[in-house]
Design a protein around this motif. Structure first.
Motif, mmCIF file in Angstrom:
data_model
loop_
_atom_site.group_PDB
_atom_site.id
_atom_site.type_symbol
_atom_site.label_atom_id
_atom_site.label_comp_id
_atom_site.label_asym_id
_atom_site.label_seq_id
_atom_site.Cartn_x
_atom_site.Cartn_y
_atom_site.Cartn_z
ATOM 1 N N THR A 8 0.829 -1.208 0.000
ATOM 2 C CA THR A 8 0.000 0.000 0.000
ATOM 3 C C THR A 8 0.861 1.256 0.000
ATOM 4 O OG1 THR A 8 -1.758 -1.165 1.182
ATOM 5 C CG2 THR A 8 -1.814 1.237 1.247
ATOM 6 N N ALA A 10 3.993 1.512 -0.947
ATOM 7 C CA ALA A 10 4.711 1.585 -2.218
ATOM 8 C C ALA A 10 3.796 2.070 -3.341
ATOM 9 C CB ALA A 10 5.293 0.217 -2.570
ATOM 10 N N GLY A 11 2.555 1.615 -3.351
ATOM 11 C CA GLY A 11 1.598 2.061 -4.364
ATOM 12 C C GLY A 11 1.308 3.547 -4.263
ATOM 13 N N ALA A 13 3.261 5.805 -2.914
ATOM 14 C CA ALA A 13 4.482 6.511 -3.302
ATOM 15 C C ALA A 13 4.633 6.558 -4.817
ATOM 16 C CB ALA A 13 5.703 5.842 -2.671
ATOM 17 N N LEU A 14 4.314 5.470 -5.496
ATOM 18 C CA LEU A 14 4.410 5.433 -6.953
ATOM 19 C C LEU A 14 3.418 6.405 -7.592
ATOM 20 C CD1 LEU A 14 5.707 4.088 -9.418
ATOM 21 C CD2 LEU A 14 3.898 2.373 -9.319
ATOM 22 N N VAL A 15 2.202 6.446 -7.080
ATOM 23 C CA VAL A 15 1.197 7.370 -7.619
ATOM 24 C C VAL A 15 1.636 8.816 -7.393
ATOM 25 C CG1 VAL A 15 -1.159 8.218 -7.286
ATOM 26 C CG2 VAL A 15 -0.739 5.775 -7.462
ATOM 27 N N PHE A 17 4.684 9.958 -7.027
ATOM 28 C CA PHE A 17 5.807 10.240 -7.916
ATOM 29 C C PHE A 17 5.325 10.527 -9.331
ATOM 30 C CE2 PHE A 17 8.824 8.688 -11.087
ATOM 31 C CZ PHE A 17 9.883 9.558 -10.847
ATOM 32 N N PHE A 18 4.379 9.703 -9.821
ATOM 33 C CA PHE A 18 3.858 9.878 -11.173
ATOM 34 C C PHE A 18 3.149 11.222 -11.315
ATOM 35 C CE2 PHE A 18 0.657 8.744 -14.548
ATOM 36 C CZ PHE A 18 1.568 8.636 -15.573
#
Length: 53
Positions: A8, A10-11, A13-15, A17-18
């Motif tokens: 969760t 990591a998800g 954080a990825l969103v 960042f994007f």
């Protein structure tokens, strides 16, 4: 920490960042998702209307 919590974080954080790195592409992606959901809802409404007509 369990795997679900790590995934969760990591998800998210990825969103983030994007969205921060490429906001225009992120907005287009969200727009595509909303359009697909709208099309799916219209298809369901058409199906239900056809069944009860």
């Amino acid at each position: 920490m369990n795997i679900k919590k790590i995934a969760t974080v990591a998800g998210i954080a990825l969103v983030l960042f994007f969205v921060i790195a490429r906001p225009g592409e992120a907005a287009g992606f969200v727009d595509n998702i909303i359009g697909a959901l709208r099309d799916a809802a219209e298809a369901v409404i058409t199906f239900v209307s056809s069944v009860f007509s």
